[in-house]
Design a protein around this motif. Structure first.
Motif, PDB file in Angstrom:
ATOM      1  N   ARG A 150       0.820  -1.225   0.000  1.00  0.00           N
ATOM      2  CA  ARG A 150       0.000   0.000   0.000  1.00  0.00           C
ATOM      3  C   ARG A 150       0.845   1.263   0.000  1.00  0.00           C
ATOM      4  NH1 ARG A 150      -5.401   0.251   3.588  1.00  0.00           N
ATOM      5  NH2 ARG A 150      -5.412   2.246   2.505  1.00  0.00           N
ATOM      6  N   GLY A 151       2.021   1.191   0.568  1.00  0.00           N
ATOM      7  CA  GLY A 151       2.900   2.355   0.577  1.00  0.00           C
ATOM      8  C   GLY A 151       3.370   2.761  -0.807  1.00  0.00           C
ATOM      9  N   HIS A 152       3.227   1.855  -1.774  1.00  0.00           N
ATOM     10  CA  HIS A 152       3.604   2.149  -3.157  1.00  0.00           C
ATOM     11  C   HIS A 152       2.394   2.592  -3.979  1.00  0.00           C
ATOM     12  CE1 HIS A 152       7.646   0.452  -2.622  1.00  0.00           C
ATOM     13  NE2 HIS A 152       7.050  -0.454  -1.864  1.00  0.00           N
ATOM     14  N   GLY A 153       1.262   2.784  -3.303  1.00  0.00           N
ATOM     15  CA  GLY A 153       0.036   3.204  -3.976  1.00  0.00           C
ATOM     16  C   GLY A 153      -1.035   2.143  -3.833  1.00  0.00           C
ATOM     17  N   LEU A 154      -2.218   2.535  -3.380  1.00  0.00           N
ATOM     18  CA  LEU A 154      -3.290   1.575  -3.148  1.00  0.00           C
ATOM     19  C   LEU A 154      -3.712   0.884  -4.439  1.00  0.00           C
ATOM     20  CD1 LEU A 154      -5.332   0.222  -1.330  1.00  0.00           C
ATOM     21  CD2 LEU A 154      -6.819   2.221  -1.566  1.00  0.00           C
ATOM     22  N   SER A 155      -3.793   1.632  -5.528  1.00  0.00           N
ATOM     23  CA  SER A 155      -4.205   1.037  -6.811  1.00  0.00           C
ATOM     24  C   SER A 155      -3.229  -0.041  -7.249  1.00  0.00           C
ATOM     25  CB  SER A 155      -4.306   2.120  -7.885  1.00  0.00           C
ATOM     26  OG  SER A 155      -5.310   3.058  -7.562  1.00  0.00           O
ATOM     27  N   LEU A 156      -1.938   0.221  -7.077  1.00  0.00           N
ATOM     28  CA  LEU A 156      -0.921  -0.764  -7.441  1.00  0.00           C
ATOM     29  C   LEU A 156      -1.045  -2.004  -6.575  1.00  0.00           C
ATOM     30  CD1 LEU A 156       1.693  -1.487  -9.022  1.00  0.00           C
ATOM     31  CD2 LEU A 156       2.966  -0.473  -7.121  1.00  0.00           C
ATOM     32  N   ALA A 157      -1.172  -1.809  -5.268  1.00  0.00           N
ATOM     33  CA  ALA A 157      -1.274  -2.936  -4.340  1.00  0.00           C
ATOM     34  C   ALA A 157      -2.506  -3.781  -4.645  1.00  0.00           C
ATOM     35  CB  ALA A 157      -1.321  -2.422  -2.902  1.00  0.00           C
ATOM     36  N   LEU A 158      -3.631  -3.119  -4.870  1.00  0.00           N
ATOM     37  CA  LEU A 158      -4.866  -3.838  -5.167  1.00  0.00           C
ATOM     38  C   LEU A 158      -4.762  -4.562  -6.496  1.00  0.00           C
ATOM     39  CD1 LEU A 158      -7.836  -4.493  -4.544  1.00  0.00           C
ATOM     40  CD2 LEU A 158      -8.455  -2.296  -5.576  1.00  0.00           C
ATOM     41  N   GLY A 159      -4.219  -3.884  -7.489  1.00  0.00           N
ATOM     42  CA  GLY A 159      -4.111  -4.473  -8.818  1.00  0.00           C
ATOM     43  C   GLY A 159      -3.223  -5.706  -8.844  1.00  0.00           C
ATOM     44  N   ILE A 160      -2.079  -5.637  -8.174  1.00  0.00           N
ATOM     45  CA  ILE A 160      -1.164  -6.781  -8.149  1.00  0.00           C
ATOM     46  C   ILE A 160      -1.791  -7.959  -7.409  1.00  0.00           C
ATOM     47  CG2 ILE A 160       1.028  -7.618  -7.215  1.00  0.00           C
ATOM     48  CD1 ILE A 160       2.217  -4.896  -7.838  1.00  0.00           C
ATOM     49  N   SER A 161      -2.433  -7.680  -6.274  1.00  0.00           N
ATOM     50  CA  SER A 161      -3.083  -8.732  -5.497  1.00  0.00           C
ATOM     51  C   SER A 161      -4.156  -9.437  -6.322  1.00  0.00           C
ATOM     52  CB  SER A 161      -3.686  -8.138  -4.220  1.00  0.00           C
ATOM     53  OG  SER A 161      -4.411  -9.113  -3.508  1.00  0.00           O
ATOM     54  N   LEU A 162      -4.973  -8.665  -7.025  1.00  0.00           N
ATOM     55  CA  LEU A 162      -6.041  -9.250  -7.839  1.00  0.00           C
ATOM     56  C   LEU A 162      -5.470 -10.007  -9.037  1.00  0.00           C
ATOM     57  CD1 LEU A 162      -8.683  -6.362  -7.833  1.00  0.00           C
ATOM     58  CD2 LEU A 162      -8.831  -8.561  -6.644  1.00  0.00           C
ATOM     59  N   LEU A 163      -4.410  -9.478  -9.627  1.00  0.00           N
ATOM     60  CA  LEU A 163      -3.791 -10.138 -10.778  1.00  0.00           C
ATOM     61  C   LEU A 163      -3.259 -11.513 -10.390  1.00  0.00           C
ATOM     62  CD1 LEU A 163      -2.738 -10.139 -13.690  1.00  0.00           C
ATOM     63  CD2 LEU A 163      -0.664  -8.989 -12.844  1.00  0.00           C
ATOM     64  N   VAL A 164      -2.558 -11.586  -9.277  1.00  0.00           N
ATOM     65  CA  VAL A 164      -2.036 -12.873  -8.817  1.00  0.00           C
ATOM     66  C   VAL A 164      -3.181 -13.846  -8.557  1.00  0.00           C
ATOM     67  CG1 VAL A 164      -0.762 -14.050  -6.985  1.00  0.00           C
ATOM     68  CG2 VAL A 164       0.060 -11.853  -7.854  1.00  0.00           C
ATOM     69  N   ARG A 165      -4.242 -13.358  -7.916  1.00  0.00           N
ATOM     70  CA  ARG A 165      -5.397 -14.206  -7.592  1.00  0.00           C
ATOM     71  C   ARG A 165      -6.010 -14.796  -8.867  1.00  0.00           C
ATOM     72  NH1 ARG A 165      -8.970 -14.195  -3.056  1.00  0.00           N
ATOM     73  NH2 ARG A 165      -7.979 -12.282  -2.284  1.00  0.00           N
ATOM     74  N   VAL A 166      -6.171 -13.972  -9.877  1.00  0.00           N
ATOM     75  CA  VAL A 166      -6.792 -14.427 -11.123  1.00  0.00           C
ATOM     76  C   VAL A 166      -5.873 -15.388 -11.870  1.00  0.00           C
ATOM     77  CG1 VAL A 166      -7.580 -13.695 -13.414  1.00  0.00           C
ATOM     78  CG2 VAL A 166      -8.301 -12.428 -11.379  1.00  0.00           C
ATOM     79  N   LEU A 167      -4.573 -15.114 -11.881  1.00  0.00           N
ATOM     80  CA  LEU A 167      -3.638 -15.917 -12.660  1.00  0.00           C
ATOM     81  C   LEU A 167      -3.650 -17.392 -12.248  1.00  0.00           C
ATOM     82  CD1 LEU A 167      -0.501 -13.605 -13.067  1.00  0.00           C
ATOM     83  CD2 LEU A 167      -2.111 -14.354 -14.837  1.00  0.00           C
ATOM     84  N   TYR A 168      -3.741 -17.669 -10.947  1.00  0.00           N
ATOM     85  CA  TYR A 168      -3.704 -19.082 -10.567  1.00  0.00           C
ATOM     86  C   TYR A 168      -5.104 -19.714 -10.535  1.00  0.00           C
ATOM     87  CZ  TYR A 168      -4.636 -17.653  -5.694  1.00  0.00           C
ATOM     88  OH  TYR A 168      -5.179 -17.110  -4.546  1.00  0.00           O
ATOM     89  N   HIS A 169      -6.112 -18.946 -10.981  1.00  0.00           N
ATOM     90  CA  HIS A 169      -7.447 -19.515 -11.155  1.00  0.00           C
ATOM     91  C   HIS A 169      -7.849 -19.582 -12.628  1.00  0.00           C
ATOM     92  CE1 HIS A 169      -8.012 -18.509  -6.790  1.00  0.00           C
ATOM     93  NE2 HIS A 169      -8.682 -19.641  -6.830  1.00  0.00           N
ATOM     94  N   LEU A 170      -6.926 -19.374 -13.531  1.00  0.00           N
ATOM     95  CA  LEU A 170      -7.245 -19.386 -14.959  1.00  0.00           C
ATOM     96  C   LEU A 170      -7.764 -20.739 -15.427  1.00  0.00           C
ATOM     97  CD1 LEU A 170      -4.288 -17.341 -16.510  1.00  0.00           C
ATOM     98  CD2 LEU A 170      -6.654 -16.593 -16.183  1.00  0.00           C
ATOM     99  N   TYR A 171      -7.397 -21.805 -14.703  1.00  0.00           N
ATOM    100  CA  TYR A 171      -7.870 -23.146 -15.075  1.00  0.00           C
ATOM    101  C   TYR A 171      -9.392 -23.251 -15.039  1.00  0.00           C
ATOM    102  CZ  TYR A 171      -8.804 -24.004 -10.142  1.00  0.00           C
ATOM    103  OH  TYR A 171      -9.320 -23.932  -8.867  1.00  0.00           O
ATOM    104  N   GLN A 172     -10.050 -22.316 -14.356  1.00  0.00           N
ATOM    105  CA  GLN A 172     -11.507 -22.344 -14.259  1.00  0.00           C
ATOM    106  C   GLN A 172     -12.182 -21.811 -15.514  1.00  0.00           C
ATOM    107  OE1 GLN A 172     -12.988 -20.569 -10.643  1.00  0.00           O
ATOM    108  NE2 GLN A 172     -11.632 -21.770  -9.333  1.00  0.00           N
ATOM    109  N   GLY A 173     -11.422 -21.264 -16.442  1.00  0.00           N
ATOM    110  CA  GLY A 173     -11.996 -20.736 -17.669  1.00  0.00           C
ATOM    111  C   GLY A 173     -12.279 -19.246 -17.570  1.00  0.00           C
TER     112      GLY A 173
END
Length: 213
Positions: A150-173
């Motif tokens: 968050r110290g590097h920007g809330l948008s960046l922190a949120l975006g990276i967290s969500l990106l990682v979450r989605v990447l390892y769930h791509l098998y779901q289609g």
């Protein structure tokens, strides 16, 4: 050593993401490349996954502790109020996921639907998986990654967290990924506002159990 640090650097965050989610992102990407034909929900498939999560979490927490990180701050604190909030949060995230997916729904079966249709997993394994996996993902995605960056920007922190979450769930289609994105966004926004990790963990536990019931 004074273990009070709850922030992280991009380099440290990258190493923890690679350690905790790299293998899962690779496996998910391979599933996509294979036409979503790999993987299944069964005791024989899920138990090794849980063992991997326990191992990766142990290593990551040890490394962070030795680097002066406040590891104890990552542990969810169960309370009756937290359980109630988690149930409500699960309901909100379920509705948000439905809203996000509805514009893209087609008559074609989705990979996650086919995975669920051929699932052969026992109830004890479901519960064990939900407890460990729910805590694992939210501890490192919200407690460590989102809060730490968050110290590097809330948008960046949120975006990276969500990106990682989605990447390892791509098998779901595609629709599964959209649903996961909406689910993660609800949990993330709640955590940003409240700073409470346990309700998000409990909501994730329910999200892992309910579909199998």
């Amino acid at each position: 050593m004074n273990h009070t640090r709850t922030t992280t650097t991009p380099a440290e965050a990258a190493w923890i993401v690679i350690l905790c989610f790299g293998w899962f992102i690779l496996a998910s990407s391979q599933s996509v490349a294979a036409g979503f034909q790999s993987g299944d929900f069964s005791d024989s498939a899920m138990l090794p996954t849980l063992a991997m999560e326990v191992l990766c979490a142990s290593i990551a927490l040890l490394v962070l502790y030795r680097r002066g990180y406040a590891v104890a701050s990552l542990y969810p604190a169960p309370t009756p109020a937290g359980i109630a909030l988690g149930i409500g949060l699960y309901g909100v995230s379920l509705y948000a996921s439905w809203l996000a997916v509805m514009p893209f729904v087609t008559s074609s079966p989705q990979p996650i639907d086919e995975l669920m249709a051929r699932a052969s997993i026992s109830l004890p394994t479901i519960v064990l998986f939900a407890l460990i996996n729910g805590a694992y993902e939210e501890i490192f995605l919200l407690g460590f990654l989102l809060r730490g960056l968050r110290g590097h920007g809330l948008s960046l922190a949120l975006g990276i967290s969500l990106l990682v979450r989605v990447l390892y769930h791509l098998y779901q289609g595609p629709l599964g990924a959209v649903s996961v994105l909406a689910f993660g966004l609800v949990l993330s926004l709640y955590y940003i506002r409240s700073g409470a990790l346990f309700p998000a963990v409990f909501a994730h536990v329910l999200a892992d159990i309910v579909p199998f019931m």
